[in-house]
Design a protein around this motif. Structure first.
Motif, short mmCIF file in Angstrom:
data_model
loop_
_atom_site.label_atom_id
_atom_site.label_comp_id
_atom_site.label_asym_id
_atom_site.label_seq_id
_atom_site.Cartn_x
_atom_site.Cartn_y
_atom_site.Cartn_z
N ARG A 122 7.63 -10.29 18.58
CA ARG A 122 8.61 -9.39 17.94
C ARG A 122 9.61 -10.22 17.16
O ARG A 122 9.98 -11.31 17.58
CB ARG A 122 9.32 -8.57 19.00
N LEU A 123 10.03 -9.68 16.01
CA LEU A 123 11.01 -10.37 15.18
C LEU A 123 12.10 -9.38 14.81
O LEU A 123 11.80 -8.23 14.48
CB LEU A 123 10.34 -10.89 13.90
N SER A 124 13.34 -9.82 14.87
CA SER A 124 14.44 -8.94 14.46
C SER A 124 15.53 -9.81 13.86
O SER A 124 15.38 -11.04 13.79
CB SER A 124 14.95 -8.14 15.66
N VAL A 125 16.60 -9.15 13.44
CA VAL A 125 17.69 -9.90 12.80
C VAL A 125 18.99 -9.60 13.52
O VAL A 125 19.27 -8.45 13.86
CB VAL A 125 17.80 -9.50 11.30
N GLU A 126 19.75 -10.63 13.81
CA GLU A 126 21.12 -10.46 14.34
C GLU A 126 22.04 -11.27 13.47
O GLU A 126 21.90 -12.50 13.39
CB GLU A 126 21.17 -10.97 15.78
#
Ligand SMILES: Cc1cc2nc3c(=O)[nH]c(=O)nc-3n(C[C@H](O)[C@H](O)[C@H](O)COP(=O)(O)OP(=O)(O)OC[C@H]3O[C@@H](n4cnc5c(N)ncnc54)[C@H](O)[C@@H]3O)c2cc1C
Length: 322
Positions: A122-126
């Motif tokens: 999984r990849l996300s942005v913070e």
């Protein structure tokens, strides 16, 4: 220049299904970061594959296309990968997680003096950073990582993302990479006997067998895989005994699979095996022990003797198709 760079994978000039999955994940990251999506592809005779990869939605796609990239030699891929990264100076660089990228991408990260998270699901942005998630401890814990260094690099597990191609609008740009001073010469390639079905890694259907199948009845696994147009997999207990080559092993120390359908026959469901099938969409288990751990993962289960259940199922399939 910033951007999200995504590499495709095209062994023998054929784009893998995982390439567009990873490109789709990269597109999501690029949108969240407000940066352009750029592509990279290394190989021999890859123009067709590169055109196909443009459906990932990248504005530019760098190709490094030369006969010396087939057969694969790690040093050449590190040099070509470096040339692509230096051409676009991305903030994030993603790669499909394959046997080859397991070797050359960590070396590229070391050369670029940056960090890398391998086998992400999984990849996300913070804020302005990519958060990379991967299963650890045999899949029992999900760990989140951020990479310090630029580009933030990750390899992405096959089947962990869904490919949603777009209308290709980007352009191809051909790059020349310096020839790497290689200490390796490939003398010969010997294809592993893998039957006529699809490759385990890319298969939409996998039929896997464990010790409970019994060596003399192993043909049941192969017959069912052939009937469903799937690939054959096995537990490590089976490959250790030499019933099938080790390339068939599914699990923590084998291949991670992500089929739509995974049929587990005579498999107990040890944590090391489960680690390789967490991305499977539907798991069907056949086991004579109702307490077998595999049933905790299975959507459908048949409790009983595989030697009775599998032939009956094959017979029913035949009836339905005739
Ligand atoms: C460091 C490490 C890494 C490992 N990596 C992996 C890996 O990558 N992949 C992997 O698979 N394993 C791996 N293992 C091994 C793992 O721990 C298990 O030993 C292995 O998965 C068990 O294989 P199995 O399910 O075939 O056998 P078993 O655990 O012996 O299970 C056989 C099952 O068959 C059932 N059965 C028996 N007869 C029948 C019948 N007639 N009909 C229906 N069911 C029947 C039994 O009820 C049982 O549940 C690893 C182990 C270690 C220590």
């Amino acid at each position: 220049m910033a951007g999200v760079l995504v590499f495709g994978d095209a062994p023998r000039g054929r784009l893998t299904r995982t390439s567009l999955e990873v490109a789709t994940a990269a597109r999501g990251l690029a949108e969240s970061l407000g940066e352009p999506l750029v592509g990279g592809l290394i190989g021999s005779g890859i123009e067709g594959a590169a055109t196909e990869l443009l459906a990932g939605g990248m504005t530019r796609l760098f190709t490094v296309d030369d006969g010396r990239y087939e057969p694969y030699v790690g040093e050449e891929y590190v040099a070509a990968g470096e040339a692509v990264v230096r051409a676009c100076s991305p903030s994030v660089a993603l790669f499909p997680h394959t046997l080859n990228t397991r070797e050359w991408v960590p070396r590229l990260a070391a050369r670029l003096q940056t960090g890398l998270t391998t086998d992400c699901t999984r990849l996300s942005v913070e804020g302005s950073r990519a958060v990379m998630t991967k299963p650890v401890y045999g899949g029992s814990v999900l760990a989140e990582y951020v990479v310090h260094g630029t580009p933030q690099m990750a390899t992405v597990r096959a089947g962990s993302q869904t490919a949603t191609p777009t209308a290709p609008a980007g352009r191809l740009e051909r790059l020349e990479a310096p020839r790497a001073p290689s200490r390796v010469t490939v003398l010969e390639e010997v294809a592993e006997a893998s039957g006529s079905g699809p490759r385990l890694k890319d298969a939409r259907v996998v039929v896997a067998g464990g010790l409970g199948v019994g060596r003399e009845h192993w043909h049941l696994v192969e017959d069912l895989a052939a009937a469903l147009g799937g690939a054959v997999g096995a537990t490590r207990a089976v490959t250790d005994l030499g019933w099938v080559p080790s390339a068939y092993q599914v699990g923590l120390t084998g291949t991670s699979v992500a089929p739509d359908l995974y049929v587990a026959i005579g498999i107990s469901g040890a944590v090391q095996h489960i680690a390789g099938i967490t991305a499977a969409r539907t798991i069907v288990a056949i086991n004579k022990d109702a307490q077998a751990n595999i049933f905790t993962m299975a959507r459908y289960g048949a409790i009983g003797d595989a030697q009775a259940i599998v032939p009956a199922f094959l017979e029913r399939l035949k009836q339905l198709r005739s």
